[in-house]
Design an enzyme around this catalytic site. Structure first.
Site, PDB file in Angstrom:
ATOM      1  N   ARG A  96      18.397 -56.861 -38.012  1.00  0.00           N
ATOM      2  CA  ARG A  96      18.014 -56.064 -39.187  1.00  0.00           C
ATOM      3  C   ARG A  96      18.177 -56.840 -40.489  1.00  0.00           C
ATOM      4  O   ARG A  96      17.385 -56.673 -41.427  1.00  0.00           O
ATOM      5  CB  ARG A  96      18.858 -54.790 -39.217  1.00  0.00           C
ATOM      6  CG  ARG A  96      18.461 -53.830 -40.337  1.00  0.00           C
ATOM      7  CD  ARG A  96      19.158 -52.487 -40.143  1.00  0.00           C
ATOM      8  NE  ARG A  96      18.751 -51.516 -41.139  1.00  0.00           N
ATOM      9  CZ  ARG A  96      19.607 -50.892 -41.954  1.00  0.00           C
ATOM     10  NH1 ARG A  96      20.906 -51.142 -41.874  1.00  0.00           N
ATOM     11  NH2 ARG A  96      19.170 -50.018 -42.833  1.00  0.00           N
ATOM     12  N   HIS A 100      15.565 -57.046 -43.717  1.00  0.00           N
ATOM     13  CA  HIS A 100      15.892 -56.649 -45.092  1.00  0.00           C
ATOM     14  C   HIS A 100      15.861 -57.848 -46.046  1.00  0.00           C
ATOM     15  O   HIS A 100      15.731 -57.677 -47.253  1.00  0.00           O
ATOM     16  CB  HIS A 100      17.242 -55.939 -45.137  1.00  0.00           C
ATOM     17  CG  HIS A 100      17.160 -54.521 -44.664  1.00  0.00           C
ATOM     18  ND1 HIS A 100      17.870 -53.483 -45.233  1.00  0.00           N
ATOM     19  CD2 HIS A 100      16.420 -53.961 -43.663  1.00  0.00           C
ATOM     20  CE1 HIS A 100      17.572 -52.350 -44.607  1.00  0.00           C
ATOM     21  NE2 HIS A 100      16.713 -52.617 -43.638  1.00  0.00           N
ATOM     22  N   ASN A 128      20.703 -50.491 -48.158  1.00  0.00           N
ATOM     23  CA  ASN A 128      21.677 -51.471 -47.658  1.00  0.00           C
ATOM     24  C   ASN A 128      23.135 -51.028 -47.725  1.00  0.00           C
ATOM     25  O   ASN A 128      23.959 -51.444 -46.895  1.00  0.00           O
ATOM     26  CB  ASN A 128      21.550 -52.786 -48.450  1.00  0.00           C
ATOM     27  CG  ASN A 128      20.231 -53.499 -48.167  1.00  0.00           C
ATOM     28  OD1 ASN A 128      19.533 -53.155 -47.208  1.00  0.00           O
ATOM     29  ND2 ASN A 128      19.894 -54.472 -48.977  1.00  0.00           N
ATOM     30  N   HIS A 227      14.118 -51.211 -32.996  1.00  0.00           N
ATOM     31  CA  HIS A 227      15.007 -50.058 -32.835  1.00  0.00           C
ATOM     32  C   HIS A 227      15.318 -49.774 -31.364  1.00  0.00           C
ATOM     33  O   HIS A 227      15.872 -48.735 -31.051  1.00  0.00           O
ATOM     34  CB  HIS A 227      14.411 -48.828 -33.521  1.00  0.00           C
ATOM     35  CG  HIS A 227      14.437 -48.924 -35.031  1.00  0.00           C
ATOM     36  ND1 HIS A 227      13.886 -47.977 -35.857  1.00  0.00           N
ATOM     37  CD2 HIS A 227      14.980 -49.863 -35.854  1.00  0.00           C
ATOM     38  CE1 HIS A 227      14.064 -48.326 -37.136  1.00  0.00           C
ATOM     39  NE2 HIS A 227      14.730 -49.480 -37.160  1.00  0.00           N
TER      40      HIS A 227
HETATM   41  C1  HEM Z   1       9.390 -49.340 -39.921  1.00  0.00           C
HETATM   42  C2  HEM Z   1      10.233 -49.082 -40.887  1.00  0.00           C
HETATM   43  C3  HEM Z   1      11.707 -49.059 -40.678  1.00  0.00           C
HETATM   44  C4  HEM Z   1      12.546 -48.085 -41.098  1.00  0.00           C
HETATM   45  C5  HEM Z   1      12.157 -46.840 -41.876  1.00  0.00           C
HETATM   46  C6  HEM Z   1      13.867 -48.441 -40.653  1.00  0.00           C
HETATM   47  C7  HEM Z   1      14.993 -47.705 -40.909  1.00  0.00           C
HETATM   48  C8  HEM Z   1      16.236 -47.938 -40.344  1.00  0.00           C
HETATM   49  C9  HEM Z   1      17.400 -47.131 -40.552  1.00  0.00           C
HETATM   50  C10 HEM Z   1      17.478 -45.909 -41.464  1.00  0.00           C
HETATM   51  C11 HEM Z   1      18.398 -47.637 -39.797  1.00  0.00           C
HETATM   52  C12 HEM Z   1      19.827 -47.100 -39.689  1.00  0.00           C
HETATM   53  C13 HEM Z   1      20.649 -47.656 -40.836  1.00  0.00           C
HETATM   54  C14 HEM Z   1      21.970 -46.953 -41.013  1.00  0.00           C
HETATM   55  O1  HEM Z   1      22.102 -45.803 -40.639  1.00  0.00           O
HETATM   56  O2  HEM Z   1      22.901 -47.565 -41.564  1.00  0.00           O
HETATM   57  C15 HEM Z   1      17.867 -48.771 -39.118  1.00  0.00           C
HETATM   58  C16 HEM Z   1      18.579 -49.558 -38.237  1.00  0.00           C
HETATM   59  C17 HEM Z   1      18.074 -50.691 -37.660  1.00  0.00           C
HETATM   60  N1  HEM Z   1      16.858 -51.277 -37.949  1.00  0.00           N
HETATM   61 FE1  HEM Z   1      15.316 -50.443 -38.912  1.00  0.00          FE
HETATM   62  N2  HEM Z   1      13.798 -49.607 -39.978  1.00  0.00           N
HETATM   63  C18 HEM Z   1      12.518 -50.043 -39.976  1.00  0.00           C
HETATM   64  C19 HEM Z   1      12.039 -51.225 -39.454  1.00  0.00           C
HETATM   65  C20 HEM Z   1      12.835 -52.174 -38.864  1.00  0.00           C
HETATM   66  C21 HEM Z   1      12.436 -53.524 -38.551  1.00  0.00           C
HETATM   67  C22 HEM Z   1      11.062 -54.108 -38.906  1.00  0.00           C
HETATM   68  C23 HEM Z   1      13.488 -54.126 -37.949  1.00  0.00           C
HETATM   69  C24 HEM Z   1      13.604 -55.534 -37.432  1.00  0.00           C
HETATM   70  C25 HEM Z   1      12.587 -56.250 -37.042  1.00  0.00           C
HETATM   71  C26 HEM Z   1      14.546 -53.146 -37.861  1.00  0.00           C
HETATM   72  C27 HEM Z   1      15.744 -53.332 -37.234  1.00  0.00           C
HETATM   73  C28 HEM Z   1      16.754 -52.402 -37.202  1.00  0.00           C
HETATM   74  C29 HEM Z   1      17.923 -52.529 -36.339  1.00  0.00           C
HETATM   75  C30 HEM Z   1      18.145 -53.601 -35.292  1.00  0.00           C
HETATM   76  C31 HEM Z   1      18.757 -51.457 -36.653  1.00  0.00           C
HETATM   77  C32 HEM Z   1      20.165 -51.179 -36.087  1.00  0.00           C
HETATM   78  C33 HEM Z   1      21.163 -51.897 -36.974  1.00  0.00           C
HETATM   79  C34 HEM Z   1      22.631 -51.746 -36.569  1.00  0.00           C
HETATM   80  O3  HEM Z   1      22.940 -51.121 -35.561  1.00  0.00           O
HETATM   81  O4  HEM Z   1      23.466 -52.269 -37.324  1.00  0.00           O
HETATM   82  N3  HEM Z   1      14.132 -51.994 -38.455  1.00  0.00           N
HETATM   83  N4  HEM Z   1      16.553 -48.942 -39.477  1.00  0.00           N
END
Ligand code: HEM
Ligand SMILES: *[C@@H]1O[C@H](CO)[C@@H](O)[C@H](O)[C@H]1NC(C)=O
Ligand SMILES: *[C@@H]1O[C@H](CO)[C@@H](O)[C@H](O)[C@H]1NC(C)=O
Length: 362
Positions: A96, A100, A128, A227
């Site tokens: 992630r 970002h 963030n 995800h």
């Molecule tokens: C399409 C639009 C996207 C949205 C709206 C989105 C939104 C989010 C949100 C809200 C979270 C949880 C954050 C939290 O609760 O602290 C999350 C987690 C995550 N996102 Fe996304 N995301 C998107 C695209 C992506 C992309 C493009 C990637 C990587 C290529 C990604 C990788 C991740 C990963 C791996 C997590 C888990 C992180 C952890 O467990 O620490 N996301 N995302």
């Protein structure tokens, strides 16, 4: 030391010349999904296999550290192995971080900077804050790299290498990774607030955020597949449980039993930082379960479920195709990660190679 510097300067100049004069073509490491920078189509239904394609790179090269730090990837992988075996979620957090980083001023490690004299850290932005993790692991990789190859490997490239390594160590695909990004001397809190899509985005919002970065609907669906690992806080999906459309009703696209389970993790009041897996079937394995869950109404975020429920033909088809075919998802994920990694890099004499990822050089 002097001769090393001279050598390095010559090498950099050579690279600058090369990158200004030509487009590099590489065989795509997978047997399908070619089609060049524009994204092209996806092999949904029938004729999925395409001839090996080419990919246009923005001055970055897979062999960039071939002479200056050939062991760079091995060092990254050994730190990752330790960090991920101690905390399996770390793979997701590092993947992630690269996202970002790239969506704000390009992939320039701006996300890693603490507050500076002339800018505020992106770590304080709405998407963030209390959310991004993994900065200590990046620091550890950087310090080992500084020992092995001083002032050579940029923090932006460390983020790209860590994202790929984390994917691989979680069971996902690998890909040929162009390198040579340099690090920014500033961060953008505004950029971070404006350019990272919120979890309650509509399908149209998502497309707009991705198009702004030169990414298309195929990239949106394949990259959302990240995800398949990691966790999200209650605050990011609470709206779906209690008031999705301003009518005090849950999101009708949310499967019933999953909805009841989520309510126990995420009560109407409080519990905002309780966490739930983005892929409840296999939260630390990089597979295509994420897409299968979406098909059964078990996507965690609105932004996950609208890939299907947003009624956009192309993203619906892709969700189904990726749910059906793990290899198809993997090949597209690698391809889209390369595209995302190519967003606005600093190259040549622009930017710098930071000595510490959290602060600009003096
Ligand atoms: C399409 C639009 C996207 C949205 C709206 C989105 C939104 C989010 C949100 C809200 C979270 C949880 C954050 C939290 O609760 O602290 C999350 C987690 C995550 N996102 Fe996304 N995301 C998107 C695209 C992506 C992309 C493009 C990637 C990587 C290529 C990604 C990788 C991740 C990963 C791996 C997590 C888990 C992180 C952890 O467990 O620490 N996301 N995302
Ligand atoms: C960032 O946003 C704030 C408030 O929205 C504004 O005052 C400031 O001028 C913006 N800075 C930049 C560089 O856009
Ligand atoms: C998303 O959430 C934000 C902040 O809570 C809110 O202002 C906005 O109206 C929501 N958007 C949608 C489409 O529900």
């Amino acid at each position: 030391m002097a001769s090393f510097n001279l050598l390095y300067a010559t090498f950099t100049l050579l690279l600058a010349l090369l990158s200004s004069s030509s487009t590099f073509c590489f065989a795509y490491p997978f047997g399908w999904g070619g089609g060049g920078g524009g994204g092209g189509g996806v092999g949904v239904g029938g004729g999925g296999r395409r001839p090996i394609g080419t990919q246009t790179y923005s001055g970055l090269l897979p062999g960039f550290y071939g002479h200056s730090c050939p062991q760079a990837n091995d060092i990254v992988m050994s730190v990752l192995e330790r960090a991920i075996s101690k905390d399996p979620r770390m793979a997701a957090s590092l993947l992630r971080l690269h996202f970002h980083d790239c969506f704000v001023q390009g992939c320039d490690a701006s996300v890693l900077l603490d507050d500076g004299e002339t800018f505020v850290s992106e770590k304080k932005s709405v998407p963030n804050k209390n959310s991004l993790r993994g900065f200590e692991v990046i620091d550890e990789i950087k310090s080992e790299l500084e020992e092995a190859c001083p002032e050579t490997v940029s923090c932006a490239d460390i983020l790209a290498l860590a994202a790929r390594g984390s994917t691989v160590l979680s069971g996902g695909p690998s890909w040929e990774l162009p390198l040579g990004r340099r690090d920014s001397r500033k961060a953008s809190l505004n950029g971070s607030n404006k350019n990272i899509p919120p979890p309650n985005s509509t399908i149209q919002n998502l497309l707009t955020f991705f198009q702004r970065q030169g990414l298309n609907e195929v990239d949106l669906v394949s990259l959302s597949g990240a995800h398949t690992i990691g966790m999200a806080r209650c605050t990011t999906f609470k709206q779906r449980l209690y008031n999705q459309n301003g009518n005090n009703q849950p999101d009708s696209t949310l499967e019933r039993s999953y909805y009841h389970d989520l309510k126990t993790v995420c009560p109407k009041t409080g519990g905002d930082s309780n966490i739930s897996p983005l892929d409840l079937a296999s939260p630390t394995t990089f597979d295509n379960a994420y897409f299968k869950l979406i098909l059964s109404g078990k996507g965690l975020l609105t932004s996950d479920q609208v890939l299907l429920a947003g009624n956009l033909g192309k993203t619906m088809q892709l969700v189904k195709a990726f749910a059906d075919d793990r290899a198809l998802f993997f090949s597209h994920f690698g391809r889209s990660m390369v595209k995302m990694g190519n967003i606005g890099p600093l190259t040549g004499y622009n930017g710098e190679v930071r000595k510490h990822c959290r602060k600009v050089n003096l």
